[in-house]
Design an enzyme around this catalytic site. Structure first.
Site, mmCIF file in Angstrom:
data_model
loop_
_atom_site.group_PDB
_atom_site.id
_atom_site.type_symbol
_atom_site.label_atom_id
_atom_site.label_comp_id
_atom_site.label_asym_id
_atom_site.label_seq_id
_atom_site.Cartn_x
_atom_site.Cartn_y
_atom_site.Cartn_z
ATOM 1 C CB CYS A 96 -0.974 -0.031 1.174
ATOM 2 S SG CYS A 96 -2.416 1.043 0.929
ATOM 3 C CG HIS A 191 -3.885 -3.451 3.484
ATOM 4 N ND1 HIS A 191 -2.662 -3.184 4.047
ATOM 5 C CD2 HIS A 191 -4.359 -2.264 3.011
ATOM 6 C CE1 HIS A 191 -2.408 -1.895 3.937
ATOM 7 N NE2 HIS A 191 -3.410 -1.317 3.298
#
Length: 237
Positions: A96, A191
């Site tokens: 991310c 994630h």
């Protein structure tokens, strides 16, 4: 799940498996630290080690403020350290915000996540990111080139673009792709991917024991609460 990275950092550590010495950079605004709960041999770093040790893998986690933590990374000397680890043979993994940092450029023209502005990334992947007002949140199914597959989720503001020909980190169930791969560099928006033992084994090259599922943990909590409530009821009676 505990959001604070200290919940992961302070768990008992085991010795690093051969060929998988691992460092995770503990950013000031680290997010989704549970991504790394299976990597219980990792060293969490806030500065370059005092010695000249080398790692096989270095991970940049997610963050709530990509530009702010990128500036911190540079002030701490960790930006140059990550580049030197890569030059010495380490594989660098970004998740991310960490993925965004691995690129060439990050822009926040509308000051969505920070005070705004633009900054050069670490330059390890040929990607560029613009932070946008609309946050992307979705659950996906992803498959890596080696065949490992997992459920994961995205929650990010950035829109990251790569030139044609850059290999993705993973292919999603709908046929779209996620992230980017370079020479010993992996970037992903997913994630939860590294909470899957098969994904960890493919990326880090060592077997990883699976953790208890969240459903099992919730059930254990419910059973503890029920037993405790019965004890209190008996005491009140």
């Amino acid at each position: 799940d505990a959001e604070d990275s200290l919940a992961v950092e302070r768990r008992p550590r085991r010795a690093a498996p051969p060929g998988a010495a691992l460092a995770i950079v503990s950013l000031p605004r680290t997010s989704n630290a549970t991504d790394f709960r299976l990597l219980d041999w990792a060293d969490w770093l806030t500065a370059p080690p005092a010695d000249s040790r080398g790692y096989d893998f270095v991970v940049l986690p997610g963050t709530k403020d990509t530009l702010g933590d990128l500036a911190w990374l540079q002030r701490q000397g960790l930006a140059d350290w990550v580049r030197s680890q890569h030059a010495a043979g380490a594989t660098i993994v970004g998740v991310c915000g960490g993925y965004q940092m691995l690129g060439e450029r990050i822009a926040d023209p509308d000051a969505i996540e920070s005070i705004g502005g633009t900054a050069d990334g670490l330059g390890l992947l040929p990607v560029r990111t613009v932070l946008a007002a609309e946050k992307r949140t979705r659950v996906v199914r992803a498959t890596l080139p080696g065949g490992a597959s997992c459920a994961a989720y995205e929650i990010h503001l950035g829109v990251t673009t790569a030139p044609a020909g850059v290999a993705p980190f993973a292919v999603l169930a709908d046929g779209s792709t996620d992230g980017a791969r370079g020479t010993r560099v992996l970037g992903t928006y997913l994630h939860g991917a590294f909470e899957d033992a098969a994904i960890c084994a493919e990326v880090f090259g060592v077997p990883v024991a699976p953790a208890a599922t969240k459903a099992a943990e919730h059930q254990a909590l419910a059973e503890w609460f029920e037993a405790s409530a019965e004890h209190v009821d008996a005491w009140l009676a």
